[in-house]
Design a protein around this motif. Structure first.
Motif, short mmCIF file in Angstrom:
data_model
loop_
_atom_site.label_atom_id
_atom_site.label_comp_id
_atom_site.label_asym_id
_atom_site.label_seq_id
_atom_site.Cartn_x
_atom_site.Cartn_y
_atom_site.Cartn_z
N ASP A 29 60.38 74.26 55.68
CA ASP A 29 60.68 73.39 55.50
C ASP A 29 62.00 73.73 53.45
O ASP A 29 62.57 73.41 53.24
N LEU A 30 62.41 75.04 53.69
CA LEU A 30 63.62 76.01 52.87
C LEU A 30 64.79 75.49 53.36
O LEU A 30 65.75 75.10 52.66
N THR A 31 64.73 75.82 54.75
CA THR A 31 65.65 75.56 55.59
C THR A 31 66.48 73.88 55.57
O THR A 31 67.59 73.67 55.22
N ARG A 32 65.16 73.18 55.65
CA ARG A 32 65.74 71.59 56.06
C ARG A 32 65.78 71.75 54.27
O ARG A 32 67.37 70.12 54.72
N LYS A 33 65.46 71.77 53.87
CA LYS A 33 65.79 71.10 52.00
C LYS A 33 67.22 71.48 51.85
O LYS A 33 68.52 70.66 51.65
N LEU A 34 67.47 73.16 51.77
CA LEU A 34 68.95 73.54 51.95
C LEU A 34 70.27 72.37 53.59
O LEU A 34 71.18 72.09 52.42
N THR A 35 69.51 71.74 54.04
CA THR A 35 70.80 71.47 54.87
C THR A 35 70.98 69.88 54.24
O THR A 35 72.11 69.58 54.70
N HIS A 36 69.58 69.15 53.57
CA HIS A 36 69.81 67.90 53.21
C HIS A 36 70.97 68.09 52.02
O HIS A 36 71.89 67.24 51.58
N ILE A 37 70.68 69.25 51.17
CA ILE A 37 71.68 69.67 49.66
C ILE A 37 72.52 69.77 50.65
O ILE A 37 73.97 69.47 50.11
#
Length: 71
Positions: A29-37
């Motif tokens: 979930d953290l890498t997904r958020k980083l990808t979106h950012i």
């Protein structure tokens, strides 16, 4: 040519985040958020490099790729 460069930047960003996840075992979930950012930051600057037609083409390409990846 500019469109290919932008697509390459997106692919590099996605690959970079994927590599971070594999190397550091960060939660998905953290890498997904980083990808979106990262994607959002790239998208903010698109009007400075691409015209409207190229941005629409880019959107269509990524929509098709996301559709394919769902199956």
């Amino acid at each position: 040519m500019k469109l290919i460069i932008v697509i390459s930047i997106f692919l590099f960003a996605f690959g970079f985040v994927e590599a971070i996840q594999k190397l550091t075992k960060i939660r998905h979930d953290l890498t997904r958020k980083l990808t979106h950012i990262l994607s959002g930051i790239i998208v903010v600057f698109l009007p400075y490099f691409l015209d409207v037609r190229e941005i629409v083409i880019l959107a269509v390409i990524f929509t098709v790729l996301l559709g394919i990846s769902k199956y």
